[in-house]
Design a protein around this motif. Structure first.
Motif, PDB file in Angstrom:
ATOM      1  N   ASP A 149       0.827  -1.207   0.000  1.00  0.00           N
ATOM      2  CA  ASP A 149       0.000   0.000   0.000  1.00  0.00           C
ATOM      3  C   ASP A 149       0.859   1.255   0.000  1.00  0.00           C
ATOM      4  O   ASP A 149       0.327   2.362  -0.009  1.00  0.00           O
ATOM      5  CB  ASP A 149      -0.916   0.018   1.237  1.00  0.00           C
ATOM      6  CG  ASP A 149      -1.881  -1.160   1.262  1.00  0.00           C
ATOM      7  OD1 ASP A 149      -2.292  -1.600   0.176  1.00  0.00           O
ATOM      8  OD2 ASP A 149      -2.197  -1.644   2.360  1.00  0.00           O
ATOM      9  N   GLY A 150       2.170   1.080   0.028  1.00  0.00           N
ATOM     10  CA  GLY A 150       3.092   2.204   0.109  1.00  0.00           C
ATOM     11  C   GLY A 150       3.867   2.417  -1.175  1.00  0.00           C
ATOM     12  O   GLY A 150       3.398   2.116  -2.278  1.00  0.00           O
ATOM     13  N   GLU A 179      -1.761   2.767  -4.459  1.00  0.00           N
ATOM     14  CA  GLU A 179      -1.878   4.218  -4.300  1.00  0.00           C
ATOM     15  C   GLU A 179      -0.552   4.880  -3.947  1.00  0.00           C
ATOM     16  O   GLU A 179      -0.501   6.088  -3.717  1.00  0.00           O
ATOM     17  CB  GLU A 179      -2.924   4.544  -3.238  1.00  0.00           C
ATOM     18  CG  GLU A 179      -4.343   4.102  -3.632  1.00  0.00           C
ATOM     19  CD  GLU A 179      -5.359   4.365  -2.541  1.00  0.00           C
ATOM     20  OE1 GLU A 179      -4.944   4.800  -1.444  1.00  0.00           O
ATOM     21  OE2 GLU A 179      -6.562   4.146  -2.788  1.00  0.00           O
ATOM     22  N   GLY A 180       0.510   4.112  -3.898  1.00  0.00           N
ATOM     23  CA  GLY A 180       1.814   4.673  -3.557  1.00  0.00           C
ATOM     24  C   GLY A 180       2.505   5.283  -4.761  1.00  0.00           C
ATOM     25  O   GLY A 180       1.973   5.368  -5.867  1.00  0.00           O
ATOM     26  N   SER A 201       8.309 -10.113 -10.338  1.00  0.00           N
ATOM     27  CA  SER A 201       8.364 -11.372 -11.063  1.00  0.00           C
ATOM     28  C   SER A 201       6.970 -11.871 -11.411  1.00  0.00           C
ATOM     29  O   SER A 201       6.794 -12.637 -12.354  1.00  0.00           O
ATOM     30  CB  SER A 201       9.107 -12.431 -10.244  1.00  0.00           C
ATOM     31  OG  SER A 201       8.423 -12.684  -9.013  1.00  0.00           O
ATOM     32  N   LYS A 202       5.967 -11.442 -10.624  1.00  0.00           N
ATOM     33  CA  LYS A 202       4.568 -11.726 -10.919  1.00  0.00           C
ATOM     34  C   LYS A 202       3.832 -10.395 -11.022  1.00  0.00           C
ATOM     35  O   LYS A 202       4.199  -9.420 -10.364  1.00  0.00           O
ATOM     36  CB  LYS A 202       3.950 -12.604  -9.831  1.00  0.00           C
ATOM     37  CG  LYS A 202       4.408 -14.057  -9.897  1.00  0.00           C
ATOM     38  CD  LYS A 202       3.676 -14.899  -8.876  1.00  0.00           C
ATOM     39  CE  LYS A 202       3.862 -16.389  -9.128  1.00  0.00           C
ATOM     40  NZ  LYS A 202       5.239 -16.799  -9.382  1.00  0.00           N
ATOM     41  N   PRO A 203       2.789 -10.312 -11.860  1.00  0.00           N
ATOM     42  CA  PRO A 203       2.125  -9.028 -12.086  1.00  0.00           C
ATOM     43  C   PRO A 203       1.464  -8.481 -10.824  1.00  0.00           C
ATOM     44  O   PRO A 203       0.882  -9.245 -10.051  1.00  0.00           O
ATOM     45  CB  PRO A 203       1.084  -9.345 -13.168  1.00  0.00           C
ATOM     46  CG  PRO A 203       0.865 -10.829 -13.065  1.00  0.00           C
ATOM     47  CD  PRO A 203       2.177 -11.403 -12.658  1.00  0.00           C
ATOM     48  N   PHE A 204       1.580  -7.172 -10.636  1.00  0.00           N
ATOM     49  CA  PHE A 204       0.923  -6.465  -9.541  1.00  0.00           C
ATOM     50  C   PHE A 204      -0.349  -5.833 -10.111  1.00  0.00           C
ATOM     51  O   PHE A 204      -0.264  -4.843 -10.832  1.00  0.00           O
ATOM     52  CB  PHE A 204       1.858  -5.409  -8.954  1.00  0.00           C
ATOM     53  CG  PHE A 204       1.281  -4.601  -7.834  1.00  0.00           C
ATOM     54  CD1 PHE A 204       0.332  -5.126  -6.975  1.00  0.00           C
ATOM     55  CD2 PHE A 204       1.720  -3.312  -7.634  1.00  0.00           C
ATOM     56  CE1 PHE A 204      -0.193  -4.378  -5.930  1.00  0.00           C
ATOM     57  CE2 PHE A 204       1.204  -2.541  -6.591  1.00  0.00           C
ATOM     58  CZ  PHE A 204       0.252  -3.077  -5.751  1.00  0.00           C
ATOM     59  N   ASN A 209      -1.946   1.891 -10.950  1.00  0.00           N
ATOM     60  CA  ASN A 209      -2.447   3.037 -10.179  1.00  0.00           C
ATOM     61  C   ASN A 209      -1.335   3.843  -9.538  1.00  0.00           C
ATOM     62  O   ASN A 209      -1.566   4.972  -9.075  1.00  0.00           O
ATOM     63  CB  ASN A 209      -3.397   2.555  -9.063  1.00  0.00           C
ATOM     64  CG  ASN A 209      -4.637   1.898  -9.611  1.00  0.00           C
ATOM     65  OD1 ASN A 209      -4.984   2.064 -10.775  1.00  0.00           O
ATOM     66  ND2 ASN A 209      -5.316   1.111  -8.772  1.00  0.00           N
ATOM     67  N   MET A 210      -0.116   3.296  -9.492  1.00  0.00           N
ATOM     68  CA  MET A 210       0.977   3.973  -8.814  1.00  0.00           C
ATOM     69  C   MET A 210       1.465   5.150  -9.649  1.00  0.00           C
ATOM     70  O   MET A 210       1.410   5.132 -10.885  1.00  0.00           O
ATOM     71  CB  MET A 210       2.130   3.002  -8.513  1.00  0.00           C
ATOM     72  CG  MET A 210       1.716   1.830  -7.669  1.00  0.00           C
ATOM     73  SD  MET A 210       3.087   0.795  -7.101  1.00  0.00           S
ATOM     74  CE  MET A 210       3.765   1.819  -5.795  1.00  0.00           C
TER      75      MET A 210
END
Length: 211
Positions: A149-150, A179-180, A201-204, A209-210
């Motif tokens: 979240d950061g 939101e970071g 290495s894996k999709p976020f 949104n960052m």
């Protein structure tokens, strides 16, 4: 323990055994190097570090570990303590293994290093995750879940055709609000429109949104 302008070395054939909850405070001009293992024995340890201090013998047992102060605490070797680790402020740089402790990074704290984490890592809003080493492009390994979240702090090198960057090796798809902010330091020539590099290495799923 209280340091004032000196480096305290804790070494020897035995271990450091806590007999009660403790807070070790070191100013920006002092620090400690713990070569001997630290045994918590059910007690909590708050390490307030103003400069740079290092634990190479690991932390073990059942007890809460808190990192505070504006400085950097470097953890090398293998640590097997099972209670939570919290980064309240400054930087916790894990270059070894933190096999069992869940880690939470609060507002104003940073988790960095090339280490391996065996339990969940949570980065709160305005906390920071800075994978890799300060000296070179490298990666951090998360064998459990990541709640991000950061902010992300990343170093990239655009000098080669394939841009290299610090990476987060994750066993699970990261979760979080997205939101970071992403703060990028480029050690090579300027990035141009259309260039890209991979951080996870894996999709976020919330990575878009960052800012």
């Amino acid at each position: 323990a209280d340091g004032a302008g000196k480096q305290l070395t804790l070494a020897g054939p035995g271990s450091i055994r806590l007999q009660a909850n403790q807070e070790w405070v070191f100013s920006s001009k002092s620090g400690f190097f713990a070569e001997a293992p630290i045994q918590l024995l059910g007690h909590n340890l708050n390490l307030s570090v103003g400069g740079t201090s290092t634990i190479s013998g690991g932390i073990h047992g059942d007890g809460v570990l808190k990192k505070s102060g504006a400085g950097t605490l470097v953890m090398e070797g293998e640590s097997g303590h099972i209670a939570p680790t919290t980064v309240l402020s400054g930087t916790l740089q894990v270059d070894g293994t933190l096999s069992a402790s869940p880690v939470t990074v609060t507002r104003g704290g940073t988790l960095s290093g090339t280490g391996i984490f065996g339990n969940m890592v949570t980065v709160d809003s305005r906390g920071s995750l800075s994978p890799g080493s300060p000296d070179e492009i490298s990666s951090i390994t998360l064998e459990d879940k990541l709640q991000l979240d950061g902010d992300l702090v990343i170093t990239v090198d655009a000098s080669a055709e394939d841009i290299t960057s610090d990476r987060i090796e994750t066993a699970f798809i990261p979760k979080g609000t997205g939101e970071g902010r992403v703060r990028v330091t480029n050690t090579g020539p300027p990035l141009v429109v259309g260039q890209s590099f991979r951080i996870f290495s894996k999709p976020f799923p919330k990575g878009g949104n960052m800012s």
